[in-house]
Design a protein around this motif. Structure first.
Motif, mmCIF file in Angstrom:
data_model
loop_
_atom_site.group_PDB
_atom_site.id
_atom_site.type_symbol
_atom_site.label_atom_id
_atom_site.label_comp_id
_atom_site.label_asym_id
_atom_site.label_seq_id
_atom_site.Cartn_x
_atom_site.Cartn_y
_atom_site.Cartn_z
ATOM 1 N N GLU A 293 -12.747 8.362 14.466
ATOM 2 C CA GLU A 293 -13.911 7.734 15.258
ATOM 3 C C GLU A 293 -14.084 8.011 16.766
ATOM 4 O O GLU A 293 -13.019 8.871 17.014
ATOM 5 C CB GLU A 293 -13.329 6.161 15.243
ATOM 6 N N ASN A 294 -15.176 8.038 17.054
ATOM 7 C CA ASN A 294 -15.566 8.521 18.350
ATOM 8 C C ASN A 294 -14.858 7.407 19.266
ATOM 9 O O ASN A 294 -14.813 6.198 19.215
ATOM 10 C CB ASN A 294 -17.026 8.926 18.615
ATOM 11 N N PHE A 295 -14.755 7.939 20.601
ATOM 12 C CA PHE A 295 -14.164 6.829 21.688
ATOM 13 C C PHE A 295 -15.204 5.771 21.723
ATOM 14 O O PHE A 295 -14.493 4.564 21.950
ATOM 15 C CB PHE A 295 -14.244 7.801 22.998
ATOM 16 N N GLU A 296 -16.313 5.865 21.848
ATOM 17 C CA GLU A 296 -17.141 4.388 22.036
ATOM 18 C C GLU A 296 -16.996 3.452 21.015
ATOM 19 O O GLU A 296 -17.177 2.360 21.071
ATOM 20 C CB GLU A 296 -18.729 4.918 22.098
ATOM 21 N N SER A 297 -16.575 3.693 19.578
ATOM 22 C CA SER A 297 -16.846 2.838 18.528
ATOM 23 C C SER A 297 -15.450 2.732 18.093
ATOM 24 O O SER A 297 -15.187 2.020 16.940
ATOM 25 C CB SER A 297 -17.642 3.206 17.430
ATOM 26 N N LEU A 298 -14.178 2.849 18.632
ATOM 27 C CA LEU A 298 -12.961 2.868 18.338
ATOM 28 C C LEU A 298 -12.725 1.288 17.777
ATOM 29 O O LEU A 298 -13.184 0.342 18.686
ATOM 30 C CB LEU A 298 -11.767 3.108 19.384
ATOM 31 N N GLY A 299 -12.044 1.157 16.875
ATOM 32 C CA GLY A 299 -11.849 -0.307 16.222
ATOM 33 C C GLY A 299 -12.783 -1.195 15.524
ATOM 34 O O GLY A 299 -12.607 -2.093 15.088
ATOM 35 N N GLU A 300 -13.918 -0.529 15.506
ATOM 36 C CA GLU A 300 -14.908 -1.498 15.144
ATOM 37 C C GLU A 300 -15.311 -1.383 13.720
ATOM 38 O O GLU A 300 -15.737 -2.477 13.212
ATOM 39 C CB GLU A 300 -16.562 -0.941 15.712
ATOM 40 N N ASN A 301 -14.898 -0.395 12.916
ATOM 41 C CA ASN A 301 -14.927 -0.525 11.416
ATOM 42 C C ASN A 301 -13.525 -0.235 10.862
ATOM 43 O O ASN A 301 -12.671 0.255 11.519
ATOM 44 C CB ASN A 301 -15.957 0.659 10.931
ATOM 45 N N LEU A 302 -13.367 -0.524 9.546
ATOM 46 C CA LEU A 302 -12.106 -0.242 8.950
ATOM 47 C C LEU A 302 -12.063 1.327 8.585
ATOM 48 O O LEU A 302 -12.666 1.598 8.174
ATOM 49 C CB LEU A 302 -11.975 -1.101 7.647
ATOM 50 N N SER A 303 -10.790 1.766 9.421
ATOM 51 C CA SER A 303 -10.466 3.234 9.254
ATOM 52 C C SER A 303 -9.140 3.359 8.236
ATOM 53 O O SER A 303 -8.493 2.412 8.288
ATOM 54 C CB SER A 303 -9.855 3.762 10.609
ATOM 55 N N LEU A 304 -9.563 4.293 7.286
ATOM 56 C CA LEU A 304 -8.685 4.516 6.167
ATOM 57 C C LEU A 304 -8.007 5.990 6.438
ATOM 58 O O LEU A 304 -8.965 6.817 6.574
ATOM 59 C CB LEU A 304 -9.134 4.407 4.895
ATOM 60 N N PRO A 305 -6.920 6.313 6.467
ATOM 61 C CA PRO A 305 -6.395 7.792 6.429
ATOM 62 C C PRO A 305 -7.428 8.393 5.051
ATOM 63 O O PRO A 305 -7.421 7.758 4.322
ATOM 64 C CB PRO A 305 -5.144 7.775 6.128
ATOM 65 N N PRO A 306 -7.370 9.727 5.205
ATOM 66 C CA PRO A 306 -8.211 10.358 4.117
ATOM 67 C C PRO A 306 -7.648 10.204 2.715
ATOM 68 O O PRO A 306 -8.278 9.889 1.691
ATOM 69 C CB PRO A 306 -8.195 11.931 4.531
ATOM 70 N N TYR A 307 -6.327 9.992 2.505
ATOM 71 C CA TYR A 307 -5.525 9.893 1.227
ATOM 72 C C TYR A 307 -5.662 8.460 0.849
ATOM 73 O O TYR A 307 -5.355 8.013 -0.239
ATOM 74 C CB TYR A 307 -4.012 10.169 1.517
ATOM 75 N N PHE A 308 -6.290 7.463 1.457
ATOM 76 C CA PHE A 308 -6.568 6.160 1.045
ATOM 77 C C PHE A 308 -8.372 6.041 0.694
ATOM 78 O O PHE A 308 -8.499 5.110 0.109
ATOM 79 C CB PHE A 308 -6.011 4.964 1.672
ATOM 80 N N GLU A 309 -8.966 7.065 1.129
ATOM 81 C CA GLU A 309 -10.312 6.934 1.176
ATOM 82 C C GLU A 309 -11.034 6.663 -0.212
ATOM 83 O O GLU A 309 -11.779 5.708 -0.379
ATOM 84 C CB GLU A 309 -11.255 8.121 1.771
ATOM 85 N N ASN A 310 -10.598 7.155 -1.321
ATOM 86 C CA ASN A 310 -10.986 6.945 -2.467
ATOM 87 C C ASN A 310 -10.580 5.478 -3.162
ATOM 88 O O ASN A 310 -11.136 5.210 -4.053
ATOM 89 C CB ASN A 310 -10.285 8.217 -3.566
ATOM 90 N N GLN A 311 -9.786 4.707 -2.431
ATOM 91 C CA GLN A 311 -9.562 3.495 -2.794
ATOM 92 C C GLN A 311 -10.192 2.317 -1.952
ATOM 93 O O GLN A 311 -9.899 1.287 -1.932
ATOM 94 C CB GLN A 311 -8.128 3.104 -2.495
ATOM 95 N N ARG A 312 -11.035 3.080 -1.018
ATOM 96 C CA ARG A 312 -11.684 2.020 -0.081
ATOM 97 C C ARG A 312 -12.283 0.797 -0.830
ATOM 98 O O ARG A 312 -12.087 -0.288 -0.111
ATOM 99 C CB ARG A 312 -12.765 2.836 0.689
ATOM 100 N N GLU A 313 -12.958 0.807 -1.974
ATOM 101 C CA GLU A 313 -13.680 -0.183 -2.416
ATOM 102 C C GLU A 313 -12.793 -1.318 -2.819
ATOM 103 O O GLU A 313 -12.830 -2.435 -2.338
ATOM 104 C CB GLU A 313 -14.557 0.002 -3.637
ATOM 105 N N SER A 314 -11.520 -1.179 -3.420
ATOM 106 C CA SER A 314 -10.768 -1.976 -3.965
ATOM 107 C C SER A 314 -9.716 -2.502 -2.620
ATOM 108 O O SER A 314 -9.236 -3.796 -2.660
ATOM 109 C CB SER A 314 -9.743 -1.303 -5.053
ATOM 110 N N ILE A 315 -9.553 -1.571 -1.730
ATOM 111 C CA ILE A 315 -9.044 -2.192 -0.521
ATOM 112 C C ILE A 315 -9.729 -3.207 0.430
ATOM 113 O O ILE A 315 -9.139 -4.274 0.571
ATOM 114 C CB ILE A 315 -8.343 -0.827 0.436
ATOM 115 N N GLU A 316 -11.136 -2.746 0.373
ATOM 116 C CA GLU A 316 -11.875 -3.814 1.370
ATOM 117 C C GLU A 316 -12.008 -5.023 0.581
ATOM 118 O O GLU A 316 -12.345 -6.177 1.041
ATOM 119 C CB GLU A 316 -13.158 -3.085 1.426
ATOM 120 N N ALA A 317 -11.937 -5.270 -0.896
ATOM 121 C CA ALA A 317 -12.103 -6.244 -1.536
ATOM 122 C C ALA A 317 -10.964 -7.180 -1.430
ATOM 123 O O ALA A 317 -11.115 -8.446 -1.647
ATOM 124 C CB ALA A 317 -12.232 -5.795 -3.284
ATOM 125 N N LYS A 318 -9.530 -6.649 -1.008
ATOM 126 C CA LYS A 318 -8.654 -7.549 -0.793
ATOM 127 C C LYS A 318 -8.474 -8.107 0.448
ATOM 128 O O LYS A 318 -7.866 -9.073 0.773
ATOM 129 C CB LYS A 318 -7.172 -6.923 -1.153
#
Length: 326
Positions: A293-318
């Motif tokens: 994330e860039n400095f200006e938008s730190l903490g605004e969105n759900l950040s996932l390490p790359p090794y969890f990115e393919n699970q984003r949809e199921s993670i956000e659903a929970k």
């Protein structure tokens, strides 16, 4: 020990049962910046929130795992019983006392009990916290408060102060601090409760408020039962990955059971428990929170390490939605 001294506190991780109220308290009342909204990498169904200075510099992070059904904390030994947060000077404590009174935050009087001007307080779940003045600090420097904070920059929280560990068998923890982690015992101050042994002070690296551990021995308490408002672990600073791998070798040589090298993406880690059962982490200073994330938008969105990115949809659903763009 073929390792460099630890540099002081890296972060403290605690438990909350309510991410929304937690976010409101630590950003709006305490004025810290949410620098990362992520997940508990060991349980992706819950949030991991990181509050810090303007960019999450090492030594400024107070983090929370959300455990929605966490019960009460029953205070006792074998616990991280008090987390201090640093402010620039004694004058800042006067500001905070007035702010807490106006906001209805439970707090103590300003005192010099620990050898520095300080004021204990609790959050809405009873998390045990203390503001400590850096007025006479000449050790590890603090961070830089976020200029968009609701708290004026001159009074803002600049990082983590001393961490208090309460144990039943003090000498066991003291030996790990000195013989394993390389801390030096420098002083003591009167116990918080009459009739108890003095609190022992250990420091590492450049010392000062950002590099002290306070060790309290209590034989009159049961073991703590953690819940909301308790601390999960404390992490100490290691320069980089090369140095951390040396620490992995060293901790293994001491025969303390440990996690080995752990990839956390924003930093690299090693975990182990000292003999009283408290979880210690050693964590690298980088790469840091601006990796994704860039400095200006730190903490605004759900950040996932790359090794969890393919699970984003199921993670956000929970996860229960948490608006952090306010």
């Amino acid at each position: 020990m073929n390792v460099k001294p630890l540099k002081g506190q890296h972060h403290v991780s605690a438990l909350t049962a309510n991410a929304k109220k937690n976010y409101e308290f630590y950003t709006k009342t305490l004025g810290m910046r949410l620098v990362k909204k992520s997940i508990n990498q060991d349980d992706t169904s819950v949030y991991h929130l990181f509050y810090a200075d303007e960019r999450g510099n090492p030594g400024t992070d107070l983090t929370f795992f959300e455990i929605p059904h966490a019960g009460n904390t029953y205070k006792g030994t074998n616990s991280i019983s008090l987390t201090a947060l640093r402010v620039k000077n004694d004058e800042a404590l006067t500001f905070w006392k007035a702010r807490f009174e106006e906001s209805g935050v439970e707090h103590d009087e300003i005192s010099h009990h620990t050898g520095r001007a300080a004021m204990g307080f609790r959050d809405f779940e009873g998390q045990r916290l203390m503001l400590v003045s850096d007025e006479n600090n000449d050790g590890v420097p603090g961070g830089k408060p976020w200029e968009k904070s609701p708290v004026p920059v001159e009074y803002g929280i600049v990082g983590l102060g001393p961490v208090t560990i309460t144990v039943a068998k003090g000498e066991l923890t003291a030996k790990v601090l000195t013989d394993v982690l390389g801390y030096r015992e420098t002083r003591s101050f009167p116990a918080y409760e009459k009739g108890q042994p003095e609190v022992r002070v250990f420091e590492t690296g450049d010392g000062g408020t950002g590099a002290e551990v306070h060790l309290e021995e209590r034989n009159d308490l049961p073991q703590e039962r953690p819940g909301r408002g308790s601390v999960h672990h404390v992490a100490f600073r290691v320069e980089d990955e090369k140095e951390l791998r040396k620490w992995v070798d060293w901790i293994t040589q001491t025969r303390l059971p440990n996690s080995g090298f752990v990839e956390r993406y924003y930093f690299r880690s090693l975990y182990f428990r000292e003999p009283n059962g408290i979880l210690f982490e050693l964590a690298t200073d980088g790469p840091g929170f601006e990796t994704d994330e860039n400095f200006e938008s730190l903490g605004e969105n759900l950040s996932l390490p790359p090794y969890f990115e393919n699970q984003r949809e199921s993670i956000e659903a929970k996860l229960k939605p948490l608006d952090t763009k306010e």
